[in-house]
Design an enzyme around this catalytic site. Structure first.
Site, PDB file in Angstrom:
ATOM      1  CE  LYS A  53      -3.835  -2.393   2.156  1.00 23.74           C
ATOM      2  NZ  LYS A  53      -4.522  -2.816   3.378  1.00 23.74           N
ATOM      3  CD  GLN A  97      -3.456  -4.578   6.409  1.00 23.35           C
ATOM      4  OE1 GLN A  97      -3.319  -3.565   5.739  1.00 23.35           O
ATOM      5  NE2 GLN A  97      -4.008  -5.677   5.921  1.00 23.35           N
ATOM      6  CG  ASP A 120      -9.693  -0.122   4.176  1.00 22.25           C
ATOM      7  OD1 ASP A 120      -9.387  -0.395   2.998  1.00 22.25           O
ATOM      8  OD2 ASP A 120      -9.040  -0.506   5.155  1.00 22.25           O
TER       9      ASP A 120
END
Ligand code: NDP
Length: 285
Positions: A53, A97, A120
């Site tokens: 990422k 995460q 997200d």
């Protein structure tokens, strides 16, 4: 029939170039889109995802940081980190995460993220927006699948789309995005009776199951579009999807490979969501 293989890597490159232009336009106005990834503990797979990422951000000239916290971080400590990033004007996108260590409540942590920085798309405000219409931050994997279909020129309206899997991060948002594009959508789960009857009726079949080579050629309608979201290891330890590539490619019209299919799109859409977050926040400022 031999399926046309959809090259996720090539599409991801093309889409990244498009979003780089938008990032550059912001930079010309003195705003560098910034993303922060919080990782708790030292799960090796999570570390690889985070590194990828951060690399994708760098490729587009975005600012990025990753905050590494020890596995025994307290909930209060993690929430304090999230709050710090919520208030940091250099950061437009925040992601935590997953999975988190068991003692931490991931729902509570996600709800603590400023929804305007929730790249997200997991915050309830953004999930709700996806249900009722359009969220600024569709969750990255299903969003990547939609962009892949669009770039490949695959029509969705009126098609029967079957999604196998109903997780909050893939299956459910995938079904909603397809529904918004006027597909007739069926969602299958581990409780579905006669799964193959449903999958064989799909014009567009999305497999998000988490079981290696689960969808076989005889479960697919000839000519169907088959999207393989799965990332698994087979018995030999080799990376593979949820779709049995060898048998399905003889039946499907289009098929995504693993690796090189949905995976590169997921990270690309994360970067896209970060640029969009920066655009939106710059208007609010
Ligand atoms: P989850 O384990 O959260 O969900 C799996 C889903 O599959 C569940 O809804 C489950 O049903 C369903 N399922 C399991 N067994 C069957 C069965 N026999 N028949 C029908 N449905 C079944 O997984 P995720 O959604 O998080 O991930 C799915 C896959 O996608 C994994 O391989 C993961 O690694 C991969 N992935 C890939 C990404 C990428 O970037 N390419 C990103 C995210 C995930 P039930 O709800 O009834 O248990």
């Amino acid at each position: 029939m031999t399926a046309q293989i959809i090259d996720g890597k090539a599409i991801a490159e093309q889409v990244r170039a498009e979003w780089k232009e938008r990032a550059d336009a912001l930079k010309a106005r003195g705003i560098t889109p910034g993303m922060a990834v919080i990782i708790v503990g030292d799960d090796p797979a999570s570390k690889v995802y985070v590194a990828n990422k951060v690399k994708a951000c760098a490729q587009l000239g975005l600012y990025s940081i990753h905050v590494e916290l020890p596995a025994d971080t307290s909930e209060a400590g993690l929430l304090a980190e999230v709050e710090k990033l919520n208030n940091d004007p250099a950061i437009h996108g925040i992601l935590v995460q997953l999975p988190l260590p068991k003692h931490l409540d991931s729902h509570k942590v996600i709800e603590a993220i400023n929804p305007d920085k929730d790249v997200d798309g997991f915050h309830e405000k953004n999930v709700g927006a996806l249900v009722t219409g359009e969220t600024p931050f569709p969750s990255c994997t299903p969003y990547g699948v939609m962009v892949m279909l669009e770039k490949t020129g695959i029509a969705i309206e009126g098609k029967h789309a079957v999604v196998v899997g109903r997780s909050n991060i893939v299956g459910k948002p995938m079904a909603l995005l397809l529904l918004h594009k006027n597909a007739t959508v069926t969602i299958c789960t581990s409780k579905t009776v006669d799964l193959a009857k449903h999958t064989r009726d799909a014009d567009i079949l999305v497999a998000a199951v988490g079981r290696a080579n689960f969808i076989k050629g005889d479960m697919v309608k000839p000519g169907a579009v088959v999207i393989d979201v799965g990332i698994n290891r087979n018995a030999e330890g080799k990376l593979c999807g949820d779709v049995d590539f060898a048998s399905v490619k003889e039946v499907a019209g289009y098929l995504t490979p693993v690796p090189g299919g949905v995976g590169p799109m997921t990270i690309t859409m994360l970067v896209a969501n970060t640029v969009r977050a920066a655009e939106r926040l710059s208007v609010q400022a």
